[in-house]
Structures are given as C-alpha cells and as structure tokens.
Design a protein around this motif. Structure first.
Motif, PDB file in Angstrom:
ATOM      1  N   ALA A   3       5.368  -1.068  45.150  1.00 59.14           N
ATOM      2  CA  ALA A   3       5.167   0.317  44.725  1.00 59.14           C
ATOM      3  C   ALA A   3       5.877   1.257  45.690  1.00 59.14           C
ATOM      4  N   ALA A   4       6.325   2.388  45.167  1.00 65.45           N
ATOM      5  CA  ALA A   4       6.849   3.450  46.015  1.00 65.45           C
ATOM      6  C   ALA A   4       5.660   4.229  46.564  1.00 65.45           C
ATOM      7  N   VAL A   5       5.656   4.471  47.867  1.00 65.00           N
ATOM      8  CA  VAL A   5       4.502   5.082  48.516  1.00 65.00           C
ATOM      9  C   VAL A   5       4.927   6.319  49.301  1.00 65.00           C
ATOM     10  N   VAL A   6       4.108   7.359  49.208  1.00 61.51           N
ATOM     11  CA  VAL A   6       4.292   8.581  49.991  1.00 61.51           C
ATOM     12  C   VAL A   6       3.064   8.745  50.879  1.00 61.51           C
ATOM     13  N   ARG A   7       3.277   8.737  52.192  1.00 66.42           N
ATOM     14  CA  ARG A   7       2.157   8.873  53.127  1.00 66.42           C
ATOM     15  C   ARG A   7       1.997  10.304  53.636  1.00 66.42           C
ATOM     16  N   GLU A   8       3.086  11.056  53.650  1.00 64.22           N
ATOM     17  CA  GLU A   8       3.028  12.461  54.047  1.00 64.22           C
ATOM     18  C   GLU A   8       3.929  13.262  53.117  1.00 64.22           C
ATOM     19  N   PHE A   9       3.476  14.439  52.695  1.00 66.37           N
ATOM     20  CA  PHE A   9       4.297  15.302  51.849  1.00 66.37           C
ATOM     21  C   PHE A   9       5.562  15.707  52.601  1.00 66.37           C
ATOM     22  N   GLY A  10       6.652  15.815  51.871  1.00 66.69           N
ATOM     23  CA  GLY A  10       7.901  16.198  52.501  1.00 66.69           C
ATOM     24  C   GLY A  10       9.096  15.800  51.662  1.00 66.69           C
ATOM     25  N   PRO A  11      10.253  15.577  52.292  1.00 69.59           N
ATOM     26  CA  PRO A  11      11.465  15.229  51.547  1.00 69.59           C
ATOM     27  C   PRO A  11      11.362  13.828  50.945  1.00 69.59           C
ATOM     28  N   ILE A  12      12.297  13.515  50.067  1.00 70.51           N
ATOM     29  CA  ILE A  12      12.256  12.206  49.404  1.00 70.51           C
ATOM     30  C   ILE A  12      12.478  11.061  50.391  1.00 70.51           C
TER      31      ILE A  12
END
Length: 331
Positions: A3-12
């Motif tokens: 899965a693609a995961v984002v741990r902190e909001f921000g750029p791609i």
C-alpha cells in the motif's frame, strides 16, 4: 499487502509504498481486492493536508478503487464475495486491498474492466450530479462546459449530449478543439481569446442564437467563471465544481437577482453519504449509458502501484495528457 502510505501531510515525496497489515471490514463494509484506481488531483490535496476532510495518519490515499469483493463485514447482504464493484471509498485505494462502505459500492457491468471503471470514477458521477441534480438540465437546453478537456469535462460533454442538450465546450486552446468535438460538443468556445469577459459571452450567444447558456459546469473558477456568469441565459444555472484556474471568484448578489440566475456548488462526496439512493441511481444510469455506447472512459495511462509517487508527479507536472490510472497486480 502492499500500500502507498502517508505518515505526515506534505509533498508527494511523503508517499511511500510499503507492506501493511491487511485491513478488515467492519459492520456495513466490504473488503475489495483492488484492480485499478484513478489518480486524482484531490488525492494530492489530501496528501498535502489542505483538503476539507483529512484522515488520521498514517493513511493510504486513493478515492474510488475498482476491484473484486473478497470479504464482507457484519450486516452486509446486498453484495457477495466475488462481485466486481466500483467502491467509492474516500481513501485507501492506493493498495492491494481496500475497505469501503457497502452502500457506496456499485456492481460493474460485465463488459466494463477495472481500469475503465477507475478512469470514469469521480469524473462521470461528478458530471452527472452537476447536470442532473445541481444544473437540472433539460432536453433542448444548452450546456457550457468549462475545463472541457479534463476527465469531468469529457464526461459532462457525453452525458449532456445523452440527456438531449446542446453542448458548448470551453477550451484553453483551439488545438484541443478536436478532442471535445469527438466527445460530442457541437460548439467550441475559445477561452484564450482576448478580453474574455466579453469574448466568451459573444461566442456563447453566437452558438445559442443569442439566448445564452442554460447550464454552465465550471471546473475552472477565476476569469472564466466571471465571463461565464455573464453568458448565462435567463433562469440559467451555473454549477461550481472546482478552481483549476487558481482564483476563487466572488459573486454580487444583485446580479443574480437582475438576471434571475443561480449559482450553486457541488461537493460530490456529500451526496454519497447523505443521499445514497440518488448516488446509486447516478451510477445505474452511468453504467447503462456505457453499455449503450453513449459514455466512454477518457483516454488513460496506467502506472503500477509501486510507482505511485511517479504517477502523482506526472499528474502535478501535467506531463501526461491522459487520465492517470494506477493498476494493482492480482486485482
């Protein structure tokens, strides 16, 4: 699962594909083995932390995956394991497995593949609600589509034509005219002309015998919005869908009064949550028109899930003209 995961909001650059535990559907939910999911601009807003609804972190982005139901949560009776569905989940689509509310899953026609379904998702339904619900379009009326070469725009042209309307397509360059004509536009409005405030209205009046546009779907905002407002017919309806031009415009209420015109907004996710039966009717008509050959997915280019960051970059850089669809092996 991957899965693609984002741990902190921000750029791609914050997006990383990694191994995650398989999700488990809760009551009223289903688990979908994802075949494909569209890469949408709204995904970049969620990743960046600037969207109006933000998930808890860490999270997997991706709206509207298409795939196969592999497990049912408690209380789900309308779907079965093995059903092929478009699952209009708000997040979670950039993964091998995604959880979605069963009430927001729609069985796919036999002849519609996952990639095509993903390419249509969040575009055809947005266009449908803009035309049917907010714009209340009637056969014989004229519809001006701003941002006509985008995914929502191409879907709106096809749907408006299927609904019996005369379609005017606004393009940023006449080099794109053939694309919108192929989709069904009867007239092309050149948004690159000088003095857009007057030139857009002149073009619309010429194309409508002086009457103006009955319905405008606006994905652009900014100067095109200001100009299109002046091009509305008496009792015309302008539907605000996005602000791709950058500036969020404002409206003087007295102008609405004098011309007996309306400006409304469309936030499609609310309809799926608040009016699920109308959302289901929307997809039933979309799938029916697809089966009848009156609605086609826009041209799309695929990227595999491990290249999720590259797919997002291509979307933001506009290096890919087609709609971007992420594919998941095993879906």
């Amino acid at each position: 699962m991957q899965a693609a995961v984002v741990r902190e909001f921000g750029p791609i650059d914050n997006v990383a594909v990694e191994e995650r535990p398989d999700p488990v559907p809760g009551p009223g939910e289903v688990l979908v083995r994802v075949g494909a999911v569209a890469v949408n601009f709204v995904d970049t807003l969620v990743i960046g932390g600037t969207y109006q609804f933000l998930p808890d972190r860490p999270f997997t982005p991706g709206k509207g995956p298409a795939g196969t139901v592999v497990a049912l949560g408690a209380g789900v009776t309308a779907l079965a394991v093995g059903d092929r569905v478009l699952a209009m989940a708000e997040i979670g689509g950039y993964a091998e497995l995604a959880v979605a509310p069963a009430a927001q899953c729609y069985r796919l026609p036999d002849r519609m593949g996952f990639e095509e379904a993903a390419a249509l998702s969040l575009a055809a339904d947005t266009a449908w609600f803009g035309l049917r619900e907010r714009g209340r379009v009637q056969a014989g009326e004229s519809v001006l589509v701003l941002g006509a070469t985008g995914a929502v725009g191409i879907a709106a042209i096809q749907l408006a034509k299927a609904f019996g309307a005369r379609v005017l397509a606004g393009v940023s360059s006449m080099a794109k005219a053939e694309l919108v004509r192929e989709a069904g536009a009867e007239a092309v409005i050149d948004l690159s002309r000088a003095n857009l405030r007057d030139s857009l209205r002149e073009q619309v009046r010429e194309a409508t015998g002086g009457a103006g546009a009955d319905v405008v779907l606006d994905m652009l905002g900014g100067d095109p919005f200001d100009a299109a407002l002046r091009a509305l017919a008496w009792r015309g309806r302008l539907v605000v869908i996005g602000f791709a031009a950058g500036r969020i415009p404002s409206v003087k209420a007295n102008y609405l009064l004098v011309k007996n015109i309306e400006v409304s907004g469309l936030q499609i996710s609310d309809y799926r949550k608040r009016m699920p039966e109308l959302a289901r009717r929307c997809f039933e008509e979309i799938f029916s028109l697809h089966e009848a050959g009156q609605l086609h997915a826009p041209a799309y280019r695929t990227y595999p899930l491990p290249r999720a960051r590259e797919a997002l970059g291509a979307l933001l850089d506009r290096t890919v003209k087609e709609r971007i669809v992420m594919t998941v092996l095993g879906g």
